[in-house]
Design an enzyme around this catalytic site. Sequence first.
Site, PDB file in Angstrom:
ATOM      1  N   ASP A 300      82.176  64.319  32.507  1.00  0.00           N
ATOM      2  CA  ASP A 300      80.963  64.372  31.678  1.00  0.00           C
ATOM      3  C   ASP A 300      81.110  63.451  30.479  1.00  0.00           C
ATOM      4  OD1 ASP A 300      78.550  65.066  30.602  1.00  0.00           O
ATOM      5  OD2 ASP A 300      79.158  67.054  29.963  1.00  0.00           O
ATOM      6  N   GLU A 334      74.138  61.801  24.150  1.00  0.00           N
ATOM      7  CA  GLU A 334      73.434  62.796  24.980  1.00  0.00           C
ATOM      8  C   GLU A 334      73.811  64.199  24.549  1.00  0.00           C
ATOM      9  OE1 GLU A 334      72.823  65.648  28.280  1.00  0.00           O
ATOM     10  OE2 GLU A 334      74.687  65.089  27.350  1.00  0.00           O
ATOM     11  N   GLU A 335      75.104  64.384  24.240  1.00  0.00           N
ATOM     12  CA  GLU A 335      75.614  65.753  24.065  1.00  0.00           C
ATOM     13  C   GLU A 335      75.044  66.485  22.849  1.00  0.00           C
ATOM     14  OE1 GLU A 335      76.990  67.272  26.244  1.00  0.00           O
ATOM     15  OE2 GLU A 335      78.244  65.989  27.476  1.00  0.00           O
ATOM     16  N   ASP A 362      74.856  62.198  35.867  1.00  0.00           N
ATOM     17  CA  ASP A 362      75.426  63.035  34.806  1.00  0.00           C
ATOM     18  C   ASP A 362      75.690  64.443  35.331  1.00  0.00           C
ATOM     19  OD1 ASP A 362      76.305  64.024  32.389  1.00  0.00           O
ATOM     20  OD2 ASP A 362      74.300  64.276  31.542  1.00  0.00           O
ATOM     21  N   HIS A 432      82.739  70.182  29.346  1.00  0.00           N
ATOM     22  CA  HIS A 432      82.841  70.455  27.897  1.00  0.00           C
ATOM     23  C   HIS A 432      84.146  71.142  27.465  1.00  0.00           C
ATOM     24  CE1 HIS A 432      78.131  70.481  27.376  1.00  0.00           C
ATOM     25  NE2 HIS A 432      78.592  69.392  27.951  1.00  0.00           N
TER      26      HIS A 432
END
Length: 470
Positions: A300, A334-335, A362, A432
Amino acid sequence: MKSNYITKNKIGLLALCLILGQVLLAQKNDEIQLRKIYDAALTQGKSYDWLNHLSNQIGGRLSGSVQAQQAVDYTKAELDALGLDQVWLQPVMVPKWVRGTPEFAYFETDPGITTNVPITALGGSVPTPPKGLKAKVIEVQSIEELDVLGADNIAGKIVFFNRPMDASHINTFDAYSGSVDQRGSGAKEAGKFGALGVIVRSMNLRLDDFPHTGGLSYGDTPLNERIPAAAISTNAAELLSATLKLNPEISFYFKQNCKQLDDVQSFNVIGEIKGSTHPDEIIVVGGHLDSWDLGDGSHDDGAGCVQSMEVLRLFKEIGYTPKRTIRVVLFMNEENGLRGGKKYAEVAQKNNENHIFALESDSGGFTPRGFSFDSSEADFKRVESWKPLLEPYQVSMLVKGGSGADIGPLKNDTIVLAGLKPDSQRYFDHHHSDNDRFEHVNKRELELGAAAMTSLIYLFDVYGIDGAVK
Ligand SMILES: [Zn+2]
């Protein structure tokens, strides 16, 4: 009359044969091109080397960090080396949130009797007081449950959101979206009832010791009313829940000194091959270059970035000249903000650019199964007609659905948006967390994804979309 009729019929038949011949020829040509793409991707692929550098030489790339800038510089240089028609950086202001020193947490069953808990601050969280926060815990399964309990039961406590991801879902992203509201809005909602802090069970289907971070939103909660929030590992969540059943009076302690700094400048990294006959029709392929700071962001979304770069490299490698402009975009942020995706769409609109198709990868670098499409019915039918071409490569699962967060802002009435759909079963073991590392990406699976993406981009390049302005 009769001979005239026969002649007419013969001409008609001839025309039909010609059209049929052309269709078969085109299909044959497509088959050959896809085979070339796969051969090049699987025998001379570059994506794994790029990912190795991004992950092992640079590492986690949180927006605004030194590593994020290094990733910008590295990918720009690699795109420059491909001999594309144009490579550039698109400036974008991004939020900068820093974790600070590693977080620490335990629960206390009797005075001085403590059990340490793997914990990570949620992205965007405020810190705890400098000495940490210690309070009684109330476990809930949902945000709605806060209303039932009310301030009487919540004020002065730490709220523990412990609804697991629902393991009965086959698509694990459905399980994720069914639970992630606790992480995203838990702090904002619990704060309204006077909670002092929030801890969330990690978004992970598996029981292990990795805490998983991710963004939260305080909405319009004033700064001085925001409460700190963190995620604990699934094993810790199970243990804490079991202990609370035996003794609801236990207390939980956590300490984190993360903070939100001023926005800083960063960049989307963009490269393109100009279309030979329809240069104004733009096709985008991309992933997001930023990642969380735990682990190295391999799945990711380092994987999606290198696969997208590989699409353009493969076209060069097999000597394919696209008719339309093919653009790779490595989106920043993005996060924890989506600023890169928003900026890209804003500039595209300002420049009056005509984007006909955008594809994002993604969902991890796992074995690709197919694609999901956000498009008109006519365009989806066209995509379905390509199924026989994709079947030999086992990427023919074509479904309607979402695409990717970064390309979402490009949505309009005509554009086709798509997302690569890899096998999702192991994604949330990594997502994550410190467990999102290069060693968990399989070279061949990554390359299969890049080849599948290149094939789809090729087909859109050849056939365009329904609403495209010619
Ligand atoms: Zn991502």
